[in-house]
Design an enzyme around this catalytic site. Structure first.
Site: not given
Lengths: 276, 410
Positions: A46, A57
């Site tokens: 990824e 995040e």
């Protein structure tokens, strides 16, 4: 399932899926780091395309994204990077919807997906794109034969879960706990419950958010996961730079090997599901 | 269920972990706000009256009317408790959270106005409150930070990025993704994922509900124009909503900052004029007009008024602009500062720097605004005095007080 490269990556037992932010701290380093992760046993990579407002995040990956953007990362530079990789395992592009939506001259996600397919990207994870808004991207992915991976959270149940599972391909990204990405020192009980809810679907289940150690990887695969996704623990290594323990690439490879071994050990301690 | 989009704008672009909370909020919005279940709306209106001080007056501005040779009316949201329109929304959402059984409130704030309004509302309702605020804004807005603390709120500094409103919103969304089960996010403007833009508008619509009745009572008719400053757009939508079905012209006055040019290389737009100059994209849960570079990275915006300093705008405003119902205009930092001083001297009202933008537009374009003009005085300017002292010292502004008085040192 259509038998995409991502499907194949799950065919021989539990998959190890590392994440790095592309361009952290620069493009050449990212290529070197990705290759080190593949040597360490990565089955899928990824690769994050940094967006300026990464709302899903935690601080580790936010900081990586800042470093990457300051280093001049752009969607075009990202595509060139992927095109140069040639690593023999599938690459999944993780990014936010605005970058996909804005790319190219024409409106909508199609130009981004077309270019992604051309440079050898195999699928997408888009953390701010819920199933309700995903149909244009799903259609473009179908057109170019790419997978669209969705995240399911511990709070995803019932009708919502069904709506997501109707649209997912490649693998389903099982968020191990509430919150944002980031390495933790324990493994959440929520994970087993979440995996349990997915029993009726045979798409591979990869667990992420908070995995940093071999024991986590083993425990999660024993609990029924088909793969583990590790980001922040690897991004931490990149952020530290070279140390007395080795270069970033050496330490990434070592960490990858350790996590992959954990996943394999977890796979041996449970009956393997039969795959056609 | 209510519509999640305004034309092509709006929607729900958020992480999956937040979707159940958003669905729960949609349900609560429908039942309590739209259907007045358990008398929520009556309770809200009573609290706005007794705690907030509503209705606020619609004042005939004598000096401005004479200056521009037309009837200028001021909707005095600066007289609402806390000194700005922000309480309408903060109180509405905090009360809704209480009806939903949530115990903890989180909110972002830029200039600190929404943070202080949320902290007040939470103290009033007995809810725990945490405010996320950019580190840089904390240093620029110390009195507001202290007001939040006085009301018992925690203030969490946000250190990522440039440390302003945009980063504070992202950080509050991250907290919410961890705490959705017992926490409500009181978003501060008509932005974010559905149902926030619609719900915040409904809480702020009390401004135009009152203003419409008041102007009819005072003049016997409807206004030719309504002016409101626009950052995220909550006072704008509040001031416009009840007039959208009328023949009244609606002007959203954005911050032109120091320039409308964009520094693509540096990722900076030295303005906050997303309706006037922005392009379509997805930010903080909604599709709307944004200040972004050609790749889709969000720009750092800038305005002398930190309350307008945001790279996006509410999706409904973006839609009303596309439809031609709302006219986006902008004035620069200099014009806003001049108007700040003008209003203070002519009318005895020290406006917020945000609000001063609307008056700068009035000064520039009054000839085209018709016989009856309403300006929404979205907030008072006490919070801006420090920046005004600094910014005024750098400029030669007609009518500004003599800064020599400070030469002995501050």
């Amino acid at each position: 399932m259509s038998g995409s490269r991502i499907d194949e990556a799950f065919a021989d037992g539990p998959a190890f899926i590392p994440y790095l932010a592309a361009g952290d701290p620069n493009i050449e380093s990212t290529k070197e780091y990705v290759r080190a992760l593949v040597r360490g046993g990565a089955d899928i990579v990824e690769l994050g395309l940094p967006f300026s407002e990464p709302i899903a995040e935690g601080s580790t990956i936010q900081n990586a994204i800042v470093r990457s953007l300051e280093g001049g990362m752009t969607p075009d530079a990202y595509f060139d990077l992927v095109e140069d990789l040639d690593i023999g395992v599938p690459v999944v592009c993780m990014t936010y919807y605005n970058l996909i939506y804005r790319y190219g001259e024409e409106e909508g996600p199609e130009p981004f997906v077309r270019r992604a397919a051309k440079v050898g990207i195999d699928g997408f994870v888009v953390p701010d794109l819920p199933a309700e808004e995903a149909d244009p991207l799903r259609e473009a992915c179908d057109e170019y034969g790419l997978d669209l991976i969705f995240i399911v959270a511990p709070t995803t149940r019932g009708e919502r879960l069904r709506r997501i599972m109707d649209r997912v391909s490649g693998y389903v990204y099982v968020q191990a706990r509430l919150g944002t990405t980031g390495a933790r020192t324990d493994v959440s009980d929520q994970t087993d419950t979440s995996l349990g809810r997915l029993d009726e679907w045979d798409v591979p289940k990869a667990v992420g958010f908070g995995i940093s150690e071999r024991e986590h990887a083993e425990r999660i695969v024993t609990g029924g996961a088909d793969g583990i996704i590790v980001g922040s623990a690897l991004v931490d290594i990149v952020a530290e730079g070279d140390t007395d323990d080795g270069t970033v690439a050496e330490r990434l490879e070592r960490k990858a090997r350790e996590l992959k071994e954990g996943a394999l050990a977890g796979g041996e301690s449970r009956p393997q599901p039969e795959r056609p | 269920m209510s519509q999640s989009k305004f034309g092509r704008y709006g929607g729900q672009y958020v992480p999956e972990a937040l979707m159940p909370a958003i669905e729960e909020l949609e349900d609560a919005y429908q039942r309590y706000v739209l259907e007045n279940e358990e008398g929520f709306v009556d309770d809200f209106r009573a609290r706005l009256r007794d705690f907030g001080g509503r209705p606020t007056p619609l004042q005939h501005a004598e000096a401005l009317s004479a200056r521009y040779d037309r009837e200028v009316y001021l909707k005095r949201e600066d007289l609402l408790h806390g000194g700005a329109h922000k309480l309408n929304n903060a109180l509405g959402q905090a009360l809704l959270a209480k009806y939903m059984g949530k115990e903890r409130i989180i909110a972002e704030t830029g200039a600190g106005q929404h943070g202080t309004a949320t902290a007040m509302a939470c103290a009033h309702l007995g809810l725990d409150c945490e405010i996320y605020m950019g580190e840089r804004d904390i240093n620029r807005q110390r009195p507001n930070v202290f007001r939040m603390r006085l009301n018992g709120a925690e203030v969490n500094p946000v250190t990522t990025g440039r440390g302003t409103l945009k980063e504070a919103i992202s950080e509050t969304m991250r907290d919410w993704a961890t705490s959705v089960e017992d926490t409500h996010y009181v978003i501060g403007s008509v932005v974010g994922p559905h149902p926030f833009p619609r719900m915040v508008r409904d809480f702020q619509a009390v401004i135009s509900e009152e203003a419409r009745d008041q102007v009819i009572e005072k003049t016997g008719g409807l206004p030719d124009s309504v002016l409101a400053c626009a950052g995220g757009g909550s006072n704008t939508m509040g001031a416009f909503h009840e007039f959208t079905g009328d023949d009244t012209d609606l002007y959203a006055v954005e911050a032109g900052g120091s320039s409308l040019e964009v520094d693509e290389e540096g990722g900076v737009a030295p303005n906050s004029a997303s309706l006037s100059t922005g392009s379509e994209g997805v930010l903080h849960g909604a599709r709307t007009k944004l200040l972004q570079d050609s790749d889709g990275q969000i720009m750092e915006s800038h305005s002398v008024s930190s309350g307008l300093d945001y790279a996006g705008v509410g999706p409904e405003l973006a839609h009303l602009v596309d439809e031609g119902r709302v006219t986006p205009v902008n004035v620069d930092d200099d014009g806003a500062l001049e108007s700040f001083h003008r209003l203070s001297q002519l009318e005895g009202i020290i406006p917020a720097l945000e609000t001063a933008h609307a008056f700068a537009f009035l000064e520039e374009e009054y000839e085209d605004l018709g016989e009856i003009v309403i300006v929404n005085v979205s907030g008072r300017g006490d919070k801006d005095l420090e920046s005004v002292i600094e910014e005024t010292a750098e400029r030669d502004i007609e009518g500004a007080p003599d800064m020599d008085v400070f030469q002995g040192g501050l």
